[in-house]
Scaffold this motif. Sequence first.
Motif, short mmCIF file in Angstrom:
data_model
loop_
_atom_site.label_atom_id
_atom_site.label_comp_id
_atom_site.label_asym_id
_atom_site.label_seq_id
_atom_site.Cartn_x
_atom_site.Cartn_y
_atom_site.Cartn_z
N GLY A 66 0.82 -1.21 0.00
CA GLY A 66 0.00 0.00 0.00
C GLY A 66 0.85 1.25 0.00
N THR A 67 0.21 2.36 -0.32
CA THR A 67 0.88 3.65 -0.31
C THR A 67 -0.01 4.67 0.38
N ALA A 68 0.61 5.66 1.03
CA ALA A 68 -0.13 6.69 1.75
C ALA A 68 0.39 8.07 1.36
N TYR A 69 -0.53 9.02 1.32
CA TYR A 69 -0.21 10.40 0.93
C TYR A 69 -0.85 11.36 1.92
N LYS A 70 -0.08 12.34 2.41
CA LYS A 70 -0.59 13.33 3.35
C LYS A 70 -0.54 14.72 2.70
N PRO A 71 -1.66 15.17 2.13
CA PRO A 71 -1.68 16.50 1.51
C PRO A 71 -1.54 17.62 2.54
N VAL A 72 -2.08 17.38 3.74
CA VAL A 72 -1.93 18.30 4.87
C VAL A 72 -1.66 17.47 6.12
N LYS A 73 -1.24 18.11 7.19
CA LYS A 73 -0.81 17.39 8.38
C LYS A 73 -1.91 16.54 9.00
N TRP A 74 -3.15 16.99 8.94
CA TRP A 74 -4.25 16.31 9.64
C TRP A 74 -4.98 15.28 8.79
N LEU A 75 -4.61 15.16 7.51
CA LEU A 75 -5.33 14.27 6.60
C LEU A 75 -4.38 13.29 5.93
N LYS A 76 -4.75 12.00 5.92
CA LYS A 76 -3.97 10.97 5.23
C LYS A 76 -4.88 10.20 4.27
N LEU A 77 -4.41 10.04 3.04
CA LEU A 77 -5.09 9.25 2.03
C LEU A 77 -4.24 8.04 1.72
N ASP A 78 -4.85 6.85 1.65
CA ASP A 78 -4.07 5.66 1.35
C ASP A 78 -4.87 4.68 0.50
N ALA A 79 -4.15 3.80 -0.17
CA ALA A 79 -4.76 2.79 -1.03
C ALA A 79 -3.79 1.63 -1.15
N ALA A 117 -9.22 1.70 -0.41
CA ALA A 117 -8.87 3.12 -0.47
C ALA A 117 -9.53 3.79 0.73
N SER A 118 -8.80 4.66 1.42
CA SER A 118 -9.36 5.26 2.62
C SER A 118 -8.83 6.67 2.85
N ALA A 119 -9.54 7.39 3.70
CA ALA A 119 -9.15 8.73 4.12
C ALA A 119 -9.25 8.79 5.64
N THR A 120 -8.20 9.33 6.29
CA THR A 120 -8.15 9.43 7.75
C THR A 120 -7.93 10.87 8.16
N ALA A 121 -8.85 11.40 8.96
CA ALA A 121 -8.72 12.76 9.49
C ALA A 121 -8.38 12.67 10.97
N THR A 122 -7.37 13.43 11.43
CA THR A 122 -6.89 13.38 12.81
C THR A 122 -7.06 14.73 13.49
N LEU A 123 -7.57 14.68 14.71
CA LEU A 123 -7.74 15.88 15.53
C LEU A 123 -6.83 15.77 16.75
N PRO A 124 -5.74 16.59 16.83
CA PRO A 124 -4.86 16.54 18.01
C PRO A 124 -5.43 17.35 19.16
N LEU A 125 -5.45 16.74 20.35
CA LEU A 125 -5.92 17.41 21.56
C LEU A 125 -4.84 17.24 22.63
N GLY A 126 -3.81 18.08 22.54
CA GLY A 126 -2.69 17.92 23.45
C GLY A 126 -1.93 16.65 23.11
N ARG A 127 -1.82 15.76 24.09
CA ARG A 127 -1.11 14.49 23.88
C ARG A 127 -2.05 13.39 23.39
N LEU A 128 -3.32 13.74 23.21
CA LEU A 128 -4.33 12.79 22.72
C LEU A 128 -4.67 13.10 21.27
N ASP A 129 -4.66 12.06 20.43
CA ASP A 129 -5.06 12.19 19.03
C ASP A 129 -6.34 11.40 18.79
N LEU A 130 -7.35 12.06 18.23
CA LEU A 130 -8.58 11.39 17.83
C LEU A 130 -8.62 11.36 16.30
N SER A 131 -8.96 10.21 15.75
CA SER A 131 -8.99 10.10 14.29
C SER A 131 -10.22 9.34 13.83
N LEU A 132 -10.66 9.69 12.63
CA LEU A 132 -11.79 9.01 11.99
C LEU A 132 -11.32 8.55 10.61
#
Length: 246
Positions: A66-79, A117-132
């Motif tokens: 697989g390969t992954a691409y991060k257009p911005v820091k909080w978003l990852k696209l992979d397939a 194929a997927s998209a992952t959005a990450t929300l950093p909250l201090g030392r905690l990261d929440l992602s969907l």
Amino acid sequence: MRKLFATLLMAVALLPASAQDDSELGMWLSAAGQKKINKQWNVTAEAEYRLRENLGSTDRWTVSLGTAYKPVKWLKLDAGYKFMRVLNDDKSTMKTDGVSLYRWAPAYWNTRHRLWASATATLPLGRLDLSLRERWQYTYRPSTTYERYDFDDDEWEDKTRKGAAKHVVRSRLMAEYDIRHCKVDPFASVELYNAAGGLEKIRYTFGAEWKISKKQGLEFFYRYVDSHDDDETNLHVIGLGYKYKF
């Protein structure tokens, strides 16, 4: 470490009541290598081996790329693509009297091809990261010919299982915590599998990642698979994964 222990306790408390029913124990082992191409792109190759039926039988082995691409820091696209060899259970058919065997087929292997194929959005909250993560998954199973025994005719016969394709949408919510001055970081996630017939299963995962070095890491987890398919058994999984960054 106290925070890690407290996190795992809360995770176990959130398990559904169905986790107490008759389920199987499985083990998933994996090894992966990741190569960073630049700040935005990386490529990962992985091999996995699974056990089921209380560790008494092989479930499958797979290799993927697989390969992954991060257009911005909080978003990852992979397939990627995964090649799978799956061991199917033996199957018996009884006669109408409910006592005598009509046909029996021993366990057999078949091949599956999977694309995702997927998209992952990450929300950093201090030392905690929440992602969907939202993932589309397509699996194709070619036709397979296997042997089965006919007790009436007292002979073996060839049986062909037709090819089939399946689309699944996987939605995963994940929390990861970076413990200060600690190489072991806990995580927890819940993932829903939806197909054409509706909700198929839910995965509850609790574990931790151990950063051995800048290039090496170990991931260990417990996973409960809550099946919503009458033909599938609920599963308790012990998992161990190794990753090396080139």
